[in-house]
Scaffold this motif. Structure first.
Motif, mmCIF file in Angstrom:
data_model
loop_
_atom_site.group_PDB
_atom_site.id
_atom_site.type_symbol
_atom_site.label_atom_id
_atom_site.label_comp_id
_atom_site.label_asym_id
_atom_site.label_seq_id
_atom_site.Cartn_x
_atom_site.Cartn_y
_atom_site.Cartn_z
ATOM 1 N N SER A 471 -12.225 -17.780 10.264
ATOM 2 C CA SER A 471 -13.540 -18.708 11.200
ATOM 3 C C SER A 471 -14.120 -17.687 12.351
ATOM 4 O O SER A 471 -15.201 -16.991 12.586
ATOM 5 C CB SER A 471 -13.259 -19.843 11.738
ATOM 6 O OG SER A 471 -13.329 -21.029 10.750
ATOM 7 N N ALA A 472 -12.998 -17.192 12.660
ATOM 8 C CA ALA A 472 -13.583 -16.036 13.896
ATOM 9 C C ALA A 472 -14.542 -14.811 13.076
ATOM 10 O O ALA A 472 -14.985 -14.503 14.429
ATOM 11 C CB ALA A 472 -12.115 -15.208 14.599
ATOM 12 N N ILE A 473 -13.929 -14.312 12.467
ATOM 13 C CA ILE A 473 -15.160 -13.143 11.724
ATOM 14 C C ILE A 473 -15.927 -13.656 11.665
ATOM 15 O O ILE A 473 -17.103 -12.667 11.859
ATOM 16 C CB ILE A 473 -13.773 -12.544 10.720
ATOM 17 C CG1 ILE A 473 -12.469 -12.431 10.951
ATOM 18 C CG2 ILE A 473 -14.185 -11.118 10.665
ATOM 19 C CD1 ILE A 473 -11.556 -11.710 10.008
ATOM 20 N N ASN A 474 -15.852 -14.553 10.688
ATOM 21 C CA ASN A 474 -17.613 -14.797 10.396
ATOM 22 C C ASN A 474 -18.280 -15.733 11.089
ATOM 23 O O ASN A 474 -19.787 -15.502 11.471
ATOM 24 C CB ASN A 474 -17.434 -15.789 9.180
ATOM 25 C CG ASN A 474 -16.157 -16.291 7.785
ATOM 26 O OD1 ASN A 474 -16.459 -13.858 7.603
ATOM 27 N ND2 ASN A 474 -15.442 -16.360 7.618
ATOM 28 N N GLY A 475 -18.092 -16.037 13.128
ATOM 29 C CA GLY A 475 -18.835 -16.679 13.232
ATOM 30 C C GLY A 475 -18.689 -15.751 14.515
ATOM 31 O O GLY A 475 -20.002 -15.755 15.288
ATOM 32 N N LEU A 476 -18.155 -14.651 15.169
ATOM 33 C CA LEU A 476 -18.713 -13.836 16.188
ATOM 34 C C LEU A 476 -18.207 -12.705 15.914
ATOM 35 O O LEU A 476 -18.781 -11.587 16.399
ATOM 36 C CB LEU A 476 -16.769 -14.237 16.747
ATOM 37 C CG LEU A 476 -17.096 -15.477 17.732
ATOM 38 C CD1 LEU A 476 -15.711 -16.016 18.471
ATOM 39 C CD2 LEU A 476 -17.843 -15.820 18.195
ATOM 40 N N GLY A 477 -18.038 -12.064 14.654
ATOM 41 C CA GLY A 477 -17.483 -10.809 13.892
ATOM 42 C C GLY A 477 -16.478 -10.369 14.437
ATOM 43 O O GLY A 477 -15.149 -10.626 14.568
#
Length: 510
Positions: A471-477
């Motif tokens: 989720s962090a990778i998809n949402g924040l990069g």
């Protein structure tokens, strides 16, 4: 093959009678040779005729056994010395088969003989013209062996010796289909004796030890001894004239009462065999090796198709140390997996080298198995999470937005819903607008908060859950996700998720 003279020919010398018969019984005046070369052992090239039934064929078998014309040792230096009782016993089993298509394993099981012995006697029946190949069996590596199809034949020497007249009813048919139409008067008596032998039940030949004992007993009886040997023991009875007249009542001993059941008779309860456990024979060292090898070939993918004896030799050390299939699989999991296996037995030898010395106690092996099962459970849960995520992403009615900004908002909303379902960790947080994510986001987290986030993400990753980091990778990069959770954890999560999408990788299998 030499010609065979009729029974009444004065120029032919009588053959020797078989063992256990008088010299004038079943004596047949023929030339002293009976042998069929390999080229004549096929139905299409045979000079004999097809036997009409098993009874008539057994008459020919007993004639060959009693004639003494066939000597196996004249053509080879090994194998049986004569056409004797064992060959007749094998022929009796063949006479009961319709069609005559016996496998070697079937004959070994029926007769109790070894495989080599069965092959010897089948060869003797072919060399005497009593059997002919219709279809020869095959043994191809990697395929199931095919049994030979035989045809029961009567050699031409048999017809000539007994004066049997034959006729070919159909001139277009092969010569081996000719049928018997009559017999000479000189051969009727011999044919009647052969018929009695053919109808008689043939018993399995006794072992060499009992045969030697019977021969010695018969020899002593012939020399005038007072005891008659009967199959390994003397029968003391006053009914026979040749029995021992001396009484043995003085030497009679009764069994103790501890060995008798109620009523004065021995107990009929069978004793349990010491070498059997649960009705099965206990495996020895070699049997244990083969058992472990067969189980490994069945359960390990890169061992499929390997030879069981070879794998048993490779795994002999761990099998002798008492390792089970589960313990060997747990050890292979601890050693790691290979992407490409060219020779399964060689890789197994490398992986099992010194295993019984490293994990040398049952407690260590039990701990290793528990660790392996825990890893299997984690992989199973990881697969479940991946299937659920794939179903939510691709199989639902909702379509993902194409805008990258909208995707980040959706992922952030999903992350908040998950956190609230897990305990409301972020339910009080306010979602910042897109233009405020960069200055007010993770850059404002303290070191203690980042450390707590990393510990929580690592714990979920060890249990097989990568939702938080994804989720962090998809949402924040990826750059911001690496600053929060660390580059190593983000790298592992991305490798795991990318490998799960590939068709060349499967999780949770050995």
């Amino acid at each position: 093959m030499s010609a065979v003279a009729p029974t009444s020919a004065p120029t032919s010398a009588p053959t020797s009678a078989p063992r256990g018969q008088s010299a004038d019984e079943d004596a047949v005046a023929v030339l002293p040779e009976l042998w069929v070369p390999v080229a004549r052992q096929w139905l299409s090239t045979s000079l004999g005729r097809v036997a009409p039934d098993g009874y008539s064929w057994m008459q020919g078998v007993h004639w060959v056994a009693g004639s003494g014309l066939y000597e196996p040792r004249r053509y080879r230096s090994h194998g049986p010395r004569s056409f004797g009782r064992t060959t007749v016993y094998v022929a009796k089993v063949l006479s009961e088969l319709t069609p005559c298509r016996p496998g070697i394993e079937y004959l070994v099981r029926r007769t109790g003989l070894s495989e080599r012995t069965v092959e010897y006697h089948l060869q003797m029946l072919r060399e005497t013209g009593l059997l002919a190949w219709e279809v020869r069996g095959t043994r191809v590596s990697g395929e199931r062996a095919q049994a030979s199809v035989y045809v029961r034949m009567l050699p031409p020497e048999f017809d000539s010796a007994l004066g049997i007249r034959t006729v070919l009813r159909d001139e277009t048919a092969p010569a081996y289909t000719r049928a018997a139409t009559g017999i000479a008067d000189a051969g009727r008596e011999l044919m009647a004796r052969l018929g009695k032998k053919a109808a008689r039940k043939v018993r399995k030949p006794r072992s060499k030890t009992s045969s030697k004992a019977s021969m010695k007993g018969a020899r002593r009886a012939a020399d005038g001894a007072s005891v008659t040997a009967v199959s390994g023991g003397s029968r003391c009875t006053p009914m026979g004239g040749g029995a021992d007249t001396s009484s043995t009542a003085g030497a009679t001993s009764f069994p103790p009462e501890s060995e008798l059941a109620s009523g004065g008779s021995k107990s009929s309860t069978p004793k349990k065999s010491k070498g059997r456990s649960g009705g099965r024979r206990k495996l020895n060292v070699v049997g244990r090796r083969y058992q472990v090898a067969a189980e490994l070939i069945r359960d390990v993918d890169w061992l499929r198709g390997c030879s069981v004896p070879r794998i048993a030799w490779v795994a002999r050390h761990v099998a002798d140390a008492g390792w089970t299939r589960t313990e060997v699989l747990a050890w292979l999991h601890c050693r790691g997996e290979a992407a490409r296996v060219r020779r399964g037995s060689g890789l197994l030898a490398v992986l099992l080298r010194g295993a019984e010395q490293i994990v040398d106690t049952p407690a260590k092996r039990a701990a290793m198995v528990e660790s392996w099962r825990g890893a299997q459970e984690a992989a199973r849960r990881q697969r479940i999470q991946q299937v659920r995520a794939r179903a939510e992403r691709y199989e639902g009615d909702w379509q993902a937005p194409s805008s990258r900004a909208v995707q980040r908002e959706v992922e952030t909303a999903f992350a908040q819903v998950r956190d609230m379902a897990l305990g409301g960790r972020d339910q009080d947080q306010v979602v910042a607008p897109d233009d405020a994510v960069e200055p007010c986001g993770p850059l404002e987290l303290t070191e203690l908060e980042i450390q707590q986030h990393r510990i929580e993400a690592w714990n979920e990753f060890m249990t097989g859950d990568t939702t938080l980091v994804e989720s962090a990778i998809n949402g924040l990069g990826r750059p911001l996700a690496e600053r929060i959770y660390g580059a190593e954890l983000v790298h592992r999560v991305m490798r795991l998720t990318s490998g799960a999408r590939s068709s060349l990788m499967s999780l949770g299998r050995q």
